[in-house]
Scaffold this motif. Structure first.
Motif, short mmCIF file in Angstrom:
data_model
loop_
_atom_site.label_atom_id
_atom_site.label_comp_id
_atom_site.label_asym_id
_atom_site.label_seq_id
_atom_site.Cartn_x
_atom_site.Cartn_y
_atom_site.Cartn_z
N ASN A 371 39.57 6.44 -22.47
CA ASN A 371 39.09 7.66 -21.82
C ASN A 371 38.35 7.37 -20.52
OD1 ASN A 371 39.76 10.18 -23.14
ND2 ASN A 371 38.79 9.29 -24.94
N ASP A 374 40.74 6.02 -17.92
CA ASP A 374 41.58 7.12 -17.46
C ASP A 374 40.86 7.90 -16.36
OD1 ASP A 374 43.92 8.93 -17.80
OD2 ASP A 374 42.33 10.35 -18.32
N ASN A 375 39.58 8.18 -16.60
CA ASN A 375 38.80 8.88 -15.58
C ASN A 375 38.68 8.05 -14.31
OD1 ASN A 375 38.39 11.05 -17.18
ND2 ASN A 375 36.30 10.51 -17.80
N LYS A 378 41.83 7.92 -12.49
CA LYS A 378 42.19 9.24 -12.01
C LYS A 378 41.34 9.68 -10.81
CE LYS A 378 41.43 12.63 -14.92
NZ LYS A 378 41.61 13.52 -16.09
N GLY A 437 37.73 14.55 -22.37
CA GLY A 437 37.61 13.09 -22.48
C GLY A 437 36.18 12.62 -22.74
MG LIG Z 1 39.03 12.38 -18.67
#
Ligand SMILES: [Mg+2]
Ligand SMILES: Nc1ncnc2c1ncn2[C@@H]1O[C@H](COP(=O)(O)OP(=O)(O)O)[C@@H](O)[C@H]1O
Length: 472
Positions: A371, A374-375, A378, A437
């Motif tokens: 998580n 991923d952030n 991203k 998330g």
């Molecule tokens: Mg997230």
């Protein structure tokens, strides 16, 4: 404002207590006054009796004073003491009275019992009408007269009781007035004290009703400097949380409808196109792939929501054991290889040189890392940096994920952990996220009994969390 029952109840209870208290005080005081007065009057009467018998009566029996001088002397003492004086002979006959209006008593005989007391050489003392002889109640003191060893009768002094009591009426009046005044004062103070308690309570209850009715922005300003003020500020905290929850709920509805509606629209659009032939045969596979991707998105939001709700209901089991950390981190990064390469991100790893063992749940840790990475992947702009640092703290390992190119202000920093909270950046190009998330991450960290927090400054966002070191 409405006065509730607390006010009435407190006011009544304390009021009654005050009244009973002061009432008892008044009664006791009066009783004490009475006793004290009668006692002191008795003392005076006995002293006077002694004096009279010695100075005047003895003079009479020894022939130094005649009957005439005797009754004059008695009269003087009468007016001094405000009491009637009777002289009685050895047989109980009244032979001298102090007042002229009492002449009719002369020659009457007193009761045997009254005389007998004196005969024995004792003082006589009683309140009453002296065997029905007197018209009003009186305090009577009797004193025997002996000449040598021979009983010669006695002296009776009657102090009328109404007279006695009148002296004390004034004192009673002052006492009662003072008590009433105190009581009244106490009641007034009580009134304001109780109102100080009950008014904010009523305010709180009013505010609670408003909040229950959906007005979450309601706040109290109670400044009493005591527990009620504390209650008021706790109440405000609660209202703040409720307001946040309500805002989240609104966001949730908006987000869910947005996040679910767009894939459903695409899916149904593509499928319709395939069915009615708008989409030609050769392009069907392409669109079916899109349908698959969209259904996966739908599946993901559903499983994220389920995961979160399971965790919040405590249906998640934690199995802690010792495992190697460096390897876990590397594996997590590798799974983002594709995106990292696509955005040309630079990954900086500062791990321990040797294998490091932590005591935790490896699959939960994996979820945390996925998580967070991923952030990071991203939200970091192209060509940006991601740095992962592991450091040693007493008994703990700290893992720090930093990415640059973005910053989050302090207000926003508090909210990122909320369900369905998405930063502005996450609404446009990064709309793959649901804002779940970090909520999931925080929940997992809580389950593991660890800590997690976020920091941000100019151009960087840092997430730090702790893990237990395995003792090996
Ligand atoms: Mg997230
Ligand atoms: N590494 C990060 N860099 C910048 N912003 C972040 C980072 N991690 C989280 N955020 C902010 O916190 C918000 C919530 O994150 P998250 O709960 O993972 O939701 P989502 O990823 O679905 O947007 C994000 O929308 C983003 O604004």
């Amino acid at each position: 404002m409405k006065r509730g029952t607390i006010f009435k109840r407190l006011f009544l209870t304390y009021g009654i207590t005050i009244i009973i208290g002061f009432g008892i005080l008044a009664l006791v005081l009066m009783q004490l006054f009475d006793q004290y007065f009668i006692e002191s009057k008795k003392q005076v009467l006995i002293e006077q009796g002694q004096k009279i018998s010695q100075e005047i009566v003895l003079g009479l029996y020894t022939g130094q004073i005649d009957q005439q001088r005797l009754s004059e002397s008695l009269k003087t003492v009468d007016s001094l003491l405000n009491a009637r004086i009777w002289l009685v002979d050895e047989n109980g006959y009244i032979i001298g009275v102090s007042g002229t209006s009492e002449d009719h008593y002369l020659g009457q005989k007193i009761e045997e019992a009254q005389l007998a007391q004196l005969y024995k050489g004792k003082n006589y003392f009683q309140t009453g009408t002296f065997g029905e002889k007197l018209e009003e109640k009186a305090l009577t003191a009797g004193y025997p007269i002996f000449v040598g060893k021979v009983f010669k009768g006695g002296i009776f002094i009657h102090a009328p009781l109404p007279e006695v009591q009148k002296t004390f009426k004034d004192i009673y009046a002052i006492t009662i007035a003072a008590i009433l005044l105190c009581g009244l004062l106490a009641y007034v103070i009580l009134y304001f004290q109780i109102r100080r308690i009950s008014r904010p309570l009523a305010e709180i209850s009013e505010a609670a009703k408003e909040i229950a009715g959906g007005e979450f922005q309601k706040r109290l300003s109670i400044k009493t400097g005591d527990e009620i003020e504390e209650l008021g500020s706790s109440f405000n905290h609660m209202a703040e949380s409720l307001e946040r929850i309500e805002e989240n709920r609104r966001n949730l509805v908006a987000n869910i409808s947005h996040d679910i509606r767009s894939p459903i629209t695409s899916i149904s659009g593509f499928v319709e196109g395939i069915l009615d032939g708008t989409i030609p045969k050769e392009k069907q596979n392409l669109y079916l792939t899109k349908v698959l991707a969209e259904s996966k998105r739908l599946g993901k939001i559903t499983s994220n929501l389920l995961e979160l709700s399971n965790m919040q209901q405590g249906q998640m089991t934690v199995k802690k054991q010792a495992f190697e950390l460096n390897e876990t981190i590397r594996r997590a990064i590798i799974s983002f290889e594709e995106q990292i390469l696509a955005k040309n991100l630079e990954i900086e790893l500062h791990l321990f040189d040797e294998a490091i063992y932590v005591f935790s749940d490896s699959s939960l840790l994996e979820r945390i890392l996925m998580n967070l990475l991923d952030n990071a992947v991203k939200f970091t702009p192209e060509n940006g940096h991601i740095r992962i640092n592991t450091t040693d703290a007493p008994g703990k390992i700290q893992i720090e994920l930093l990415n640059d190119g973005v910053s989050i202000d302090q207000e926003e920093l508090k909210k990122i952990w909320d369900r369905f909270h998405k930063g502005d950046a996450s609404r446009g190009e990064h709309r793959s996220g649901f804002g779940l998330g970090l909520a999931i991450v925080r929940e997992i960290v809580g389950l593991l009994d660890e800590k997690i927090w976020a920091e941000s400054g100019k151009d960087f966002v840092k997430i730090i969390f702790t893990l237990d070191k395995a003792n090996n």
